[in-house]
Design an enzyme around this catalytic site. Sequence first.
Site, PDB file in Angstrom:
ATOM      1  N   HIS A   1       0.817  -1.217   0.000  1.00 46.06           N
ATOM      2  CA  HIS A   1       0.000   0.000   0.000  1.00 46.06           C
ATOM      3  C   HIS A   1       0.850   1.265   0.000  1.00 46.06           C
ATOM      4  O   HIS A   1       0.385   2.335  -0.385  1.00 46.06           O
ATOM      5  CB  HIS A   1      -1.010  -0.005   1.155  1.00 46.06           C
ATOM      6  CG  HIS A   1      -0.451   0.248   2.514  1.00 46.06           C
ATOM      7  ND1 HIS A   1      -0.142  -0.753   3.414  1.00 46.06           N
ATOM      8  CD2 HIS A   1      -0.177   1.403   3.160  1.00 46.06           C
ATOM      9  CE1 HIS A   1       0.299  -0.231   4.543  1.00 46.06           C
ATOM     10  NE2 HIS A   1       0.287   1.094   4.412  1.00 46.06           N
TER      11      HIS A   1
ATOM     12  N   ASP B   1       1.218  -7.733   2.171  1.00 43.07           N
ATOM     13  CA  ASP B   1       1.388  -6.288   1.980  1.00 43.07           C
ATOM     14  C   ASP B   1       2.871  -5.940   1.825  1.00 43.07           C
ATOM     15  O   ASP B   1       3.505  -5.404   2.733  1.00 43.07           O
ATOM     16  CB  ASP B   1       0.776  -5.546   3.166  1.00 43.07           C
ATOM     17  CG  ASP B   1       0.443  -4.100   2.827  1.00 43.07           C
ATOM     18  OD1 ASP B   1       0.948  -3.610   1.807  1.00 43.07           O
ATOM     19  OD2 ASP B   1      -0.303  -3.467   3.595  1.00 43.07           O
TER      20      ASP B   1
ATOM     21  N   SER C   1       3.990   2.009   8.526  1.00 41.37           N
ATOM     22  CA  SER C   1       3.753   1.086   7.417  1.00 41.37           C
ATOM     23  C   SER C   1       5.056   0.871   6.654  1.00 41.37           C
ATOM     24  O   SER C   1       5.724   1.821   6.259  1.00 41.37           O
ATOM     25  CB  SER C   1       2.697   1.655   6.472  1.00 41.37           C
ATOM     26  OG  SER C   1       1.439   1.665   7.074  1.00 41.37           O
TER      27      SER C   1
END
Length: 716
Positions: A87, A224, A648
Amino acid sequence: MLKQSYAWSLALAGLSLAGSPLALADEGQWQPHQLPQLKAELKRIGIAIPAEKLADLSRHPMTAIVSLGGCSASFVSPSGLAVTNHHCAYGAVQRNSTAEKNYISDGFLAKTRAEELPAGPDSRMYITDKVENVTARVMQGITPAMSGKQRHEHVEDRIKALITECEQDKAYRCSVPSFHRGLEYYRIRQMMIRDVRLVYAPSDKIGNFGGEVDNFEWPRHTGDFSFLRAYVGKDGRPADPSPDNVPYQSRDFLVVSAQGLKNGDAILLAGYPGTTSRYKLPAEIRFARDVSYPARVADYQSDLSVIAAATSGNASAEVRYASVVKSINNRLKKTEGLLAGFARKDIAAIRDAQDAQFRQWYAQNRSDTSLLKELDAVIASDMALTEEEFAWSVATNSDLLKSARTLYRLALESSKPDTERKAGFQQRDVSFITARLNRLEQSFLPNVDQARYTASLQRYNQTDARLRPRGLDLLLPTPESVVALYRQSELGNTAKRLAWLNKDASAFLQSDDPFIQLAVKLHDTGMSLEDRRKEVDGNLERVIPQYMQAVIDWKKSQGKPVYPDANSTLRVTYGTVAPYSPRDGISKGPFTTVEGIAEKHTGKAPFIAPDNLLTAIREKRYGVFKDAALGTVPVDFLSTADTTGGNSGSAVLNKNGELAGLNFDSTYESITKDWYFDSAITRAIHVDIRYMLWVMKEVDHADNLLKEMQIRYPAK
């Protein structure tokens, strides 16, 4: 040689953890230089890397940790190959996708360096190499007679001077963020790499498996991850994107460990967490809970529904707005999770009790009680202005209007000496502004932006008139007249939009472009809001640091650890792989496996797994990535590490400093950790490196990247 210097002030002495009964919780997003104070705790949980080594920005592993300007990443080869979340690279994937060549759904893999694609004009990698305490230099010259606005502008000017001094070498980008809400300032120097390329991203059927349904949920089965590469000029220094550039020779890189983790294993997590609010007052928590967050949720939901309607049935439009939608959805679910967390646990009441204890201690240990009254007053003024600023953001929610306002402000600021320009509009910022204006090429359609702005004006007209900036209503177009703005404006054309970068303020005043005219008309109201914000912030910057010093002293008297709120600077946290119980009678284990992907697969979005992945699961082609205890390949795992947005893509390291996973999310019950860390239920979610390697080998055949990385496999 890279350097790291710190002026240890009395305030930092207040952070000493010597003799403190640290934790039984893994709370804390620590500045690297604080880690030697945590030596005993790190040893207790099983970390083998010396704390002094972790504190040194010139040594492995910190030299391998990079920022993407909103996400984190880490080098995994000597040739600038960096791994981050899917992402985090989603914008790069989307910008290179078309309806015919859709890398979002199909995935992308460059088998050679020549096939690697530009990540985008605004893509950057930042490598932190120097941090120094500059609090005294920032505060120099401040007097008690200054108004809030004067004080704030003085601090801004001092910071700009410190940045200018630091950026004599144009290879570096410098910043001077505050810590402990203005108690301290550190100057941070980062090498800024401007040529970033997309190397590999699996299909979103892997990288975003479960989509928004599974976002912030556990169990999770999302791969991810993605890869980027940093490029520099042939002289080894950062350079503008060019076919002549060469891969950056990273000073250090992380060894990838396919040996895996098990329940109870210690981990370290290094990255660039965004913002937390652990030291906010009870009134600020109630404002977020009862006013600010509900308003944001309603606005996000409305904006998403408008975009969905405007792009429905148009594959090209859906691709173009995919990254925008994903970003809004993520903010929406996080804000909804915060509200749910506030409803589940009364954090404001917890803070009330803590605040009462602090005020009692303060009364007994400080002679000046006026500080707390002043504190309450400046917090109230901050919240009141925040409501007006939110109304302003709704009233100006148009990509073309934002572009016009940015361009006009740049023209006005460009008439001043560079040192006197507003931060964000100096010469050093022009390339970033240009990149943002360019980026619309891949994420803008006139009819969609028109629909969004029309709906935003309708929402604005429904807000309480008392919360709207004074005089703004008379300056805004009506929702019905918006169609004419888009029909007559040329700002939707990239070349014509960029041409305004070189025009002076008089050209804007003479323009007949309706969005340029609207930007000019709104400017004074925007500046009035900005000046009021400076006054409020200046008062906050005068009062809050005194409060924070008292809080530090109070916590120190209790032997409790103190760390600054996250502020997008390099931090290290630690923890263990651990299950949790979100509510009575339910226990959730720390690992998920590939069998769970097959179980969740329905053939309908967002639970569509690629056929070749399902085949590999069915045939149990697990090889060296099979976990001995689980009997299969692990996908994701939980840890007690303290994380937030910005983390992240952060490297999850095993006890020896080898890459064992990537952070990408938190459980739904953990979202309120931005405000309050509850060790019993706070869990971060990480993709297991073994799943990443397995997908690369068995599904996407990224053999070139597997060979490039140094992978430590389990002993046979």
